[in-house]
Design a protein around this motif. Structure first.
Motif, PDB file in Angstrom:
ATOM      1  N   UNK A 177      -6.357   4.820 -10.894  1.00  0.00           N
ATOM      2  CA  UNK A 177      -6.491   3.611 -11.702  1.00  0.00           C
ATOM      3  C   UNK A 177      -7.622   2.720 -11.185  1.00  0.00           C
ATOM      4  N   UNK A 178      -7.757   2.642  -9.871  1.00  0.00           N
ATOM      5  CA  UNK A 178      -8.818   1.843  -9.274  1.00  0.00           C
ATOM      6  C   UNK A 178     -10.186   2.416  -9.642  1.00  0.00           C
ATOM      7  N   UNK A 179     -10.288   3.747  -9.708  1.00  0.00           N
ATOM      8  CA  UNK A 179     -11.554   4.375 -10.121  1.00  0.00           C
ATOM      9  C   UNK A 179     -11.968   3.937 -11.518  1.00  0.00           C
ATOM     10  N   UNK A 180     -11.007   3.779 -12.391  1.00  0.00           N
ATOM     11  CA  UNK A 180     -11.336   3.350 -13.753  1.00  0.00           C
ATOM     12  C   UNK A 180     -11.624   1.851 -13.810  1.00  0.00           C
ATOM     13  N   UNK A 245      -0.895   0.918   2.795  1.00  0.00           N
ATOM     14  CA  UNK A 245      -1.393  -0.304   2.162  1.00  0.00           C
ATOM     15  C   UNK A 245      -2.834  -0.562   2.582  1.00  0.00           C
ATOM     16  N   UNK A 246      -3.107  -0.453   3.886  1.00  0.00           N
ATOM     17  CA  UNK A 246      -4.461  -0.679   4.389  1.00  0.00           C
ATOM     18  C   UNK A 246      -5.443   0.318   3.791  1.00  0.00           C
ATOM     19  N   UNK A 247      -5.018   1.571   3.638  1.00  0.00           N
ATOM     20  CA  UNK A 247      -5.909   2.577   3.068  1.00  0.00           C
ATOM     21  C   UNK A 247      -6.284   2.225   1.632  1.00  0.00           C
ATOM     22  N   UNK A 252     -10.094   0.050  -2.365  1.00  0.00           N
ATOM     23  CA  UNK A 252     -10.475  -0.938  -3.384  1.00  0.00           C
ATOM     24  C   UNK A 252     -11.711  -1.725  -2.948  1.00  0.00           C
ATOM     25  N   UNK A 253     -11.738  -2.143  -1.682  1.00  0.00           N
ATOM     26  CA  UNK A 253     -12.853  -2.955  -1.188  1.00  0.00           C
ATOM     27  C   UNK A 253     -14.174  -2.213  -1.326  1.00  0.00           C
ATOM     28  N   UNK A 257     -13.321  -4.314  -5.301  1.00  0.00           N
ATOM     29  CA  UNK A 257     -12.058  -4.778  -5.902  1.00  0.00           C
ATOM     30  C   UNK A 257     -11.184  -5.390  -4.811  1.00  0.00           C
ATOM     31  N   UNK A 258     -10.734  -6.619  -5.042  1.00  0.00           N
ATOM     32  CA  UNK A 258      -9.768  -7.232  -4.133  1.00  0.00           C
ATOM     33  C   UNK A 258      -8.360  -6.901  -4.615  1.00  0.00           C
TER      34      UNK A 258
END
Length: 539
Positions: A177-180, A245-247, A252-253, A257-258
């Protein structure tokens, strides 16, 4: 959140402020979201499938990331050390004059054929996305129309929310989802990690939140460990460790993306109170919805421990506290809470909630973190419920952010006029769990985060928009894709492109290449499409 569905009103935007007519722009530039300024010229630039690419070290983008982004387009970059050697050069410098902005210059007469200049790191990330959308494979060569594009976002907050409390999906799906999101230049991942059905984030010192509180979802509500294992026999766990979570935050960063986590207070807390009953406001009816005993010392220790760990995991410096749909039945039957209210001059239960929210805002403020919540945190009776009341003794702390989702838009304007910054997530336009007959593709595209009857100074208090993928009816990844795509692209353009530059028919045409990519990834399983045999004709 529970949402009532009312009749939708569609609106369209036909104007465009581009150098050429929309039809010619659409035929030659297929970038989503629509750039702010496009100047087309005659001719095409051409690069090979192995173009030499220069990437300014000041962009702080790795060559491996850039290569992975271009690989999807069938391009394998060869990295070079100077712009003079390059076919495509990505540099840092003055470009659009806006945060997250960039400028592209495409030439058929000089080298580099494509020059990108970015105002900041996010601008460089977005320039890469525009380049890979522009380049078209023509017989093994990749071409782009000669043009100059100057681009920046209209809003600095462009968010997609994924609800993983109601149904857990896991890291691989989140990364997809982040990729999109980055493809569409969305910059905020709002992560709904806790709610009544399940707790999805490891909190040290409270092991039962995950060892027991994660063994539930909207489809299998706390049926026990054995039934849970039967429902998901191949799943290792149904929560995220802090390392995971960190990964995801780092993933995202890298994409600009935050991540903003949501930790619900005071309601939507059954997953926590079920495993730690000392956190529950006791009443005389066990069927009343769960709500925290916000005056208990156990709650203070729990929420401060939780938020302290959350702040360390998420460097966005913003925490979403929820605050919606709190049912005060248990508070009304709890003598300790009623005494606390009397002793502190709190006249209504919304005052009690505001006291709690304000206390958490002050706690986070000391850590340099802002608090945001759904618009119930203002103390307004958002849903017009009888016997609910409104705040009378307290007001929301200044500096708190408000996310408008429900109630009259007058409530959003009221918050703005009081000086609060606001994210517009009007459910009548932005709720992805709503079916396509309710929020159609063109209706999603018609969303305007601004309000017509506010002054420019007041509208400047609107940070942007969020679209929400609530999880009651999304037990599988496929169902999330069905509900999210292609409407996500409409919200991306609503957040990036000026209203006067939006054009639905042009958007439909520009979406064709992206929808083909999504189709290849398996994200289309019968939902309406902007370009692939959609029942909704371009308007």
């Amino acid at each position: 959140m529970k949402r009532t569905i009312s009749k939708m009103l569609a609106a369209g935007f036909a104007a465009t402020l581009l150098t050429l007519p929309a039809s010619r722009i659409a035929a030659q530039i297929t970038i989503v979201p629509q750039p702010q300024e496009v100047k087309l010229q005659a001719g095409k630039a051409s690069v090979s499938a192995n173009p030499k690419i220069y990437l300014d070290k000041k962009a702080k983008i790795t060559a491996s990331y850039l290569s992975a982004q271009f690989k999807e387009a069938g391009i394998t970059p060869v990295m070079v050390n100077s712009a003079a050697q390059a076919d495509i050069a990505i540099s840092m410098g003055k470009a659009s004059g806006h945060k997250e902005g960039y400028k592209l210059e495409v030439s058929d007469k000089k080298k580099p054929a494509i020059t990108a200049t970015a105002d900041d790191r996010s601008g460089a990330v977005y320039a890469i996305e525009s380049i890979r959308q522009m380049l078209k494979n023509e017989g093994g060569k990749f071409t782009a129309n000669v043009c100059t594009i100057t681009d920046w976002p209209e809003f600095g907050w462009r968010s997609y929310m994924l609800d993983e409390s109601r149904h857990f999906h896991g890291m691989a799906m989140v990364k997809r989802m982040v990729n999109e999101m980055v493809r569409l230049k969305m910059n905020t991942f709002h992560w709904h990690l806790v709610d009544d059905p399940g707790w999805r984030i490891e909190i040290k010192g409270y092991p039962k939140l995950t060892s027991e509180g994660s063994l539930s979802d909207f489809s299998h509500h706390f049926q026990g460990a054995e039934k849970w294992k039967e429902a998901y026999p191949d799943r290792e766990r149904s929560y995220y460790t802090q390392a995971e979570i960190k990964e995801i935050v780092n993933y995202c960063a890298e994409r600009g993306i935050r991540v903003i986590p949501e930790i619900e207070v005071p309601g939507h807390c059954y997953a926590a109170t079920h495993v730690y009953p000392e956190l529950l406001a006791k009443g005389d009816n066990d069927t009343d919805p769960a709500i925290y005993d916000v005056v208990a010392p156990e709650f203070k220790k729990f929420i401060e421990t939780t938020l302290t760990q959350v702040v360390k995991l998420f460097p966005s410096k913003i925490v979403h506290i929820g605050g919606d749909e709190a049912n005060y039945s248990r508070w009304s039957k709890n003598e300790r809470i009623k005494k606390f209210m009397k002793d502190h001059g709190l006249e209504t239960y919304p005052d009690m909630q505001l006291y709690t929210i304000n206390s958490l805002q002050k706690f986070l403020d000391k850590k340099g973190v802002k608090l945001i919540g759904w618009n119930e945190i203002t103390g307004d009776n958002v849903h017009g419920e009888a016997n609910h009341g409104e705040n009378s003794a307290l007001t929301l702390e200044k500096g708190t952010l408000v996310q408008f989702w429900d109630g009259s838009t007058d409530l959003a304007k009221k918050a703005i006029k009081k000086g609060f910054n606001l994210v517009n997530s009007n459910r009548l336009y932005t709720y992805l769990d709503y079916g396509y007959p309710t929020i159609s593709l063109d209706h999603a595209y018609s969303f305007n985060p601004y309000f017509d009857d506010l002054t420019p100074e007041q509208n400047a208090k609107i940070l942007g928009l969020g679209c929400q993928m609530w999880g009651e009816w999304t037990p599988t990844d496929a169902r999330v894709y069905f509900q999210t795509f292609p409407r996500l692209a409409a919200y991306a353009e609503c957040g990036w492109t000026k209203v006067e530059n939006k054009n639905y028919a042009d958007f439909v045409r520009r979406m064709s290449p992206i929808e083909k990519i999504w189709q290849g990834k398996g994200y289309f399983t019968g939902q309406p499409s902007y370009s692939m045999g959609t029942p909704e004709a371009a308007k």
